[in-house]
Write an enzyme that holds these catalytic residues in place. Structure first.
Site, short mmCIF file in Angstrom:
data_model
loop_
_atom_site.label_atom_id
_atom_site.label_comp_id
_atom_site.label_asym_id
_atom_site.label_seq_id
_atom_site.Cartn_x
_atom_site.Cartn_y
_atom_site.Cartn_z
N CYS A 120 0.81 -1.41 -0.05
CA CYS A 120 -0.05 -0.01 0.00
C CYS A 120 0.83 1.16 -0.18
CB CYS A 120 -1.02 0.13 1.15
SG CYS A 120 -2.35 1.03 0.97
N HIS A 228 -3.89 -5.28 0.87
CA HIS A 228 -3.16 -5.64 2.39
C HIS A 228 -2.92 -7.16 2.29
CE1 HIS A 228 -2.90 -1.71 3.91
NE2 HIS A 228 -3.86 -1.36 3.07
N GLU A 230 -1.15 -8.93 4.20
CA GLU A 230 -0.73 -9.08 5.62
C GLU A 230 -2.03 -9.32 6.56
OE1 GLU A 230 -2.24 -5.09 6.12
OE2 GLU A 230 -1.02 -6.02 4.60
#
Length: 260
Positions: A120, A228, A230
């Site tokens: 990002c 994202h 993660e």
């Protein structure tokens, strides 16, 4: 007495830069757990959290300890003056100290041949560091969708899968994912406009916005994504592949350093 770790047992060290966050009248340097845990649990690396509030005087020393660099997302935007634009979102938080640390960090890491992973904001930092620029308001650009999350939704919904991205056919990333398109979440108001020098797209959103980049001519491993991965990474097979690939690249870099 300090212990000695045999070189064969040493895990790669991944440099992660922190960001500014004011709390109760105090200035904090922070890093969210969700960015750290995949580096430990999936990449099998050791995170080294680095403050960005003290300038770049010790940047080389930090990089001497690193086998890879991971640039996370954040709630702040990059200062538009760093890519030659006026600020169109003055209501949004900025973190100029992180900008002024991460931009030279990207260039120095590339010079050293360190693997780089960006997420990002981290992807946008890489692009700006290499001379590119970004759309400050993707949602206001003709032909593009609104890629922002709904801040009123529960966090699980904000980070839920939102749209498909199409992977560049024949690319190593398409081979890694094992399919031509994958679903991703979407929590960004800004995005890449003009690519920086040496960068090439690896994936696009359905509206054509660049969603992943690499730098095959200037880096042995650079992967940056706009979504994202993660978020609950261990539950997402595509995220697992991303963090495993980054970990393997960091291990290869460490092994080369040991052998040298």
């Amino acid at each position: 007495m300090p212990s000695f770790i045999p070189s064969g047992n040493r895990k790669p060290v991944v440099l992660m830069t922190m960001g500014a966050q004011p709390r109760n009248g105090h200035a904090y340097q922070v890093m969210t757990h969700k960015y750290i845990t995949p580096i430990v649990e999936i990449s099998d690396c050791v995170p080294l959290l680095v403050p960005t509030c003290c300038g770049t005087a010790d940047l080389a020393q930090y990089l001497d300890m690193a086998d890879g660099v991971y640039l996370s997302g954040a709630g702040s935007n990059i200062d538009p003056s760093l890519y030659g634009q006026e600020n169109l979102t003055p209501e949004k938080q900025q973190d100029r100290e992180r900008d002024l640390f991460d931009i030279p960090l990207v260039r120095a890491a590339l010079d050293r041949g360190l693997p780089i992973l960006g997420v990002c904001r981290g992807m946008q930092e890489i692009n700006v560091a290499l001379g590119g620029d970004i759309y400050q308001k993707v949602y206001s650009e003709p032909g593009y969708n609104d890629h922002r999350e709904d801040a009123d939704d529960p966090v699980d919904e904000q980070y839920g899968l939102s749209h498909q991205i199409n992977l560049v056919p024949g690319s190593w990333f398409a081979e890694l994912m094992g399919q031509p398109s994958i679903p991703v979440n979407s929590l960004h108001g800004q995005g890449i406009h003009r690519l920086g020098s040496g960068l090439e797209p690896l994936a696009h959103a359905e509206d054509g916005l660049i969603e992943a980049i690499h730098a095959p001519a200037i880096s042995p491993f650079l992967l940056a994504v706009q979504w994202h991965p993660e978020w609950k990474a261990s539950e997402n097979p595509h995220s697992i592949k991303i963090f495993e690939a980054f970990g393997e690249a960091c291990r290869a870099r460490l092994n080369r350093a040991i052998a040298a």
